[in-house]
Design a protein around this motif. Structure first.
Motif, PDB file in Angstrom:
ATOM      1  N   GLN A 229      37.542  53.822  35.253  1.00 25.08           N
ATOM      2  CA  GLN A 229      37.175  53.109  36.466  1.00 25.08           C
ATOM      3  C   GLN A 229      37.396  51.602  36.327  1.00 25.08           C
ATOM      4  O   GLN A 229      37.819  50.927  37.270  1.00 25.08           O
ATOM      5  CB  GLN A 229      35.713  53.391  36.815  1.00 25.08           C
ATOM      6  CG  GLN A 229      35.437  54.814  37.281  1.00 25.08           C
ATOM      7  CD  GLN A 229      35.974  55.065  38.676  1.00 25.08           C
ATOM      8  OE1 GLN A 229      37.162  55.327  38.860  1.00 25.08           O
ATOM      9  NE2 GLN A 229      35.107  54.995  39.662  1.00 25.08           N
ATOM     10  N   MET A 230      37.083  51.067  35.163  1.00 24.08           N
ATOM     11  CA  MET A 230      37.298  49.644  34.923  1.00 24.08           C
ATOM     12  C   MET A 230      38.772  49.283  35.075  1.00 24.08           C
ATOM     13  O   MET A 230      39.119  48.279  35.717  1.00 24.08           O
ATOM     14  CB  MET A 230      36.808  49.281  33.519  1.00 24.08           C
ATOM     15  CG  MET A 230      36.929  47.815  33.163  1.00 24.08           C
ATOM     16  SD  MET A 230      36.409  47.482  31.454  1.00 24.08           S
ATOM     17  CE  MET A 230      37.790  48.251  30.559  1.00 24.08           C
ATOM     18  N   CYS A 231      39.650  50.118  34.510  1.00 23.67           N
ATOM     19  CA  CYS A 231      41.089  49.842  34.616  1.00 23.67           C
ATOM     20  C   CYS A 231      41.585  49.978  36.053  1.00 23.67           C
ATOM     21  O   CYS A 231      42.379  49.159  36.529  1.00 23.67           O
ATOM     22  CB  CYS A 231      41.858  50.794  33.715  1.00 23.67           C
ATOM     23  SG  CYS A 231      41.599  50.540  31.949  1.00 23.67           S
ATOM     24  N   SER A 232      41.107  51.001  36.756  1.00 27.35           N
ATOM     25  CA  SER A 232      41.582  51.245  38.122  1.00 27.35           C
ATOM     26  C   SER A 232      41.041  50.232  39.121  1.00 27.35           C
ATOM     27  O   SER A 232      41.729  49.872  40.077  1.00 27.35           O
ATOM     28  CB  SER A 232      41.172  52.653  38.566  1.00 27.35           C
ATOM     29  OG  SER A 232      41.818  53.632  37.799  1.00 27.35           O
ATOM     30  N   ASN A 233      39.812  49.753  38.909  1.00 29.85           N
ATOM     31  CA  ASN A 233      39.160  48.908  39.908  1.00 29.85           C
ATOM     32  C   ASN A 233      39.344  47.419  39.680  1.00 29.85           C
ATOM     33  O   ASN A 233      38.932  46.616  40.518  1.00 29.85           O
ATOM     34  CB  ASN A 233      37.660  49.225  39.961  1.00 29.85           C
ATOM     35  CG  ASN A 233      37.383  50.629  40.452  1.00 29.85           C
ATOM     36  OD1 ASN A 233      38.249  51.277  41.033  1.00 29.85           O
ATOM     37  ND2 ASN A 233      36.176  51.111  40.227  1.00 29.85           N
ATOM     38  N   THR A 234      39.941  47.021  38.557  1.00 30.19           N
ATOM     39  CA  THR A 234      40.221  45.602  38.329  1.00 30.19           C
ATOM     40  C   THR A 234      41.571  45.288  38.968  1.00 30.19           C
ATOM     41  O   THR A 234      42.626  45.552  38.388  1.00 30.19           O
ATOM     42  CB  THR A 234      40.242  45.273  36.827  1.00 30.19           C
ATOM     43  OG1 THR A 234      38.991  45.629  36.244  1.00 30.19           O
ATOM     44  CG2 THR A 234      40.478  43.781  36.606  1.00 30.19           C
ATOM     45  N   GLN A 235      41.512  44.748  40.170  1.00 29.22           N
ATOM     46  CA  GLN A 235      42.723  44.580  40.970  1.00 29.22           C
ATOM     47  C   GLN A 235      43.306  43.172  40.908  1.00 29.22           C
ATOM     48  O   GLN A 235      44.514  42.989  41.056  1.00 29.22           O
ATOM     49  CB  GLN A 235      42.430  44.940  42.438  1.00 29.22           C
ATOM     50  CG  GLN A 235      41.948  46.361  42.640  1.00 29.22           C
ATOM     51  CD  GLN A 235      43.011  47.388  42.346  1.00 29.22           C
ATOM     52  OE1 GLN A 235      44.202  47.105  42.396  1.00 29.22           O
ATOM     53  NE2 GLN A 235      42.583  48.603  42.007  1.00 29.22           N
ATOM     54  N   SER A 236      42.466  42.159  40.700  1.00 27.56           N
ATOM     55  CA  SER A 236      42.944  40.772  40.770  1.00 27.56           C
ATOM     56  C   SER A 236      43.887  40.460  39.615  1.00 27.56           C
ATOM     57  O   SER A 236      43.558  40.700  38.447  1.00 27.56           O
ATOM     58  CB  SER A 236      41.758  39.801  40.740  1.00 27.56           C
ATOM     59  OG  SER A 236      40.893  40.047  41.827  1.00 27.56           O
ATOM     60  N   SER A 237      45.041  39.913  39.933  1.00 28.80           N
ATOM     61  CA  SER A 237      46.032  39.622  38.897  1.00 28.80           C
ATOM     62  C   SER A 237      45.530  38.568  37.914  1.00 28.80           C
ATOM     63  O   SER A 237      45.870  38.609  36.725  1.00 28.80           O
ATOM     64  CB  SER A 237      47.343  39.154  39.543  1.00 28.80           C
ATOM     65  OG  SER A 237      47.123  37.994  40.341  1.00 28.80           O
ATOM     66  N   HIS A 238      44.690  37.628  38.385  1.00 29.29           N
ATOM     67  CA  HIS A 238      44.222  36.583  37.478  1.00 29.29           C
ATOM     68  C   HIS A 238      43.141  37.082  36.526  1.00 29.29           C
ATOM     69  O   HIS A 238      42.682  36.346  35.648  1.00 29.29           O
ATOM     70  CB  HIS A 238      43.706  35.372  38.268  1.00 29.29           C
ATOM     71  CG  HIS A 238      42.369  35.554  38.924  1.00 29.29           C
ATOM     72  ND1 HIS A 238      42.216  36.245  40.099  1.00 29.29           N
ATOM     73  CD2 HIS A 238      41.128  35.139  38.565  1.00 29.29           C
ATOM     74  CE1 HIS A 238      40.936  36.250  40.446  1.00 29.29           C
ATOM     75  NE2 HIS A 238      40.257  35.593  39.534  1.00 29.29           N
TER      76      HIS A 238
END
Length: 305
Positions: A229-238
């Motif tokens: 979930q952490m990998c999928s939900n971290t959307q911001s490129s920065h």
């Protein structure tokens, strides 16, 4: 205070008075309005039980900084919950302003918090659900609650919408749902925040974590769920730097992340709202090729540093 059992509860006069003079402000997680009563007291309406029940549990069993539940009131407009919680800026909004020492300290603290969650004693029965072993709430599966699931196999079957693992492109789903889980070392349950992303981490002026928020999806899930979930939900490129640092301090489940990605390619969140008897159309050859191309591209990004 125990969850109310009557039809409606009377809000104490003192709290009602403070609510009258409270300051409305957006909740950093949902964007919904909350009432700030003081620097460390706030009230939120329309609360989901999954969130405040999770907060009660982690307060009893961990030292993780989070909002403290002061009172729960059953009202016509929904659950009204009074919290004690120190405000802060989301990590997403201030990450680029922090020096490397502060970033490393935040990552180290988060790793310890995840360890505390994973050390919590799981239920004797392998029930995938919220903190009370009831239905869980995760937008990954649409806006409504799902489960509980009385085995990890049942949860996996739900994720696949009843399809067999070998019906998915590649061997990602087959490898995780069959080979790994049904092998000599099957998955176990771990208590999981389920949305551990920078927008749910509050940081004070000193650059230390003041609270983890956004516990609405928290519950008992297969051990890999926090990472996936952490990998999928971290959307911001920065925030890619944050994600890379987190991957270096917690247990990695890259096979499971590939599996989840393969399922997400096939089923969107709204698909889980349909009855299981309504099967989505079978993908065309071009759709399958596109899914595999996107998975391969993501794997290349994850391994390129």
């Amino acid at each position: 205070m125990e969850e109310p059992t009557g039809e409606y509860d009377e809000i104490p006069f003192g709290l009602k008075w403070r609510m009258h003079f409270g300051k409305p402000e957006p909740d950093p997680h949902t964007g919904m309005d909350i009432l700030r009563l003081s620097n460390n007291r706030l009230v939120q309406t329309h609360c989901e039980s999954t969130e405040y029940q999770a907060l009660k549990l982690i307060e009893r069993q961990t030292s993780i900084p989070a909002y403290k539940v002061i009172g729960v009131y059953n009202r016509p407009e929904g659950k009204v919950v009074e919290y004690e919680g120190i405000p802060g800026k989301t990590l997403e909004s201030c990450w680029t302003e922090l020096n490397q020492e502060k970033k490393r300290r935040i990552i180290s603290d988060l790793a310890k918090f995840v360890d505390q969650l994973r050390a919590m004693t799981p239920p004797s029965r392998a029930v995938v659900g919220d903190s009370t072993l009831g239905a869980a709430l995760d937008t990954r599966f649409g806006p409504g609650k799902v489960g509980p699931f009385y085995s990890i196999d049942a949860f996996h079957d739900f994720m696949r919408r009843g399809h067999c693992p070998d019906e998915f492109r590649g061997d990602h789903v087959e490898k995780v749902h069959n080979e790994k889980h049904k092998g000599s070392n099957p998955y176990v349950l771990k208590f999981t925040h389920a949305n551990l992303v920078p927008s749910n981490i509050l940081v004070n002026e000193a650059g230390r974590i003041s609270a983890l928020i956004g516990w609405g999806s928290a519950g008992w899930y297969p051990e890999y769920w926090e990472y996936v979930q952490m990998c999928s939900n971290t959307q911001s490129s920065h925030m890619e730097g944050w994600l890379h640092m987190m991957k270096s301090v917690i247990t990695k489940y890259d096979d499971e992340s590939d599996c989840d990605q393969a399922i997400r390619m096939r089923f969107r969140s709204e698909d889980y709202e349909r009855p299981r008897s309504v099967t989505p159309p079978s993908p065309t050859a071009s759709m399958i090729a596109l899914e595999q191309h996107e998975i391969d591209d993501n794997n290349t990004e994850n391994t390129s540093g």
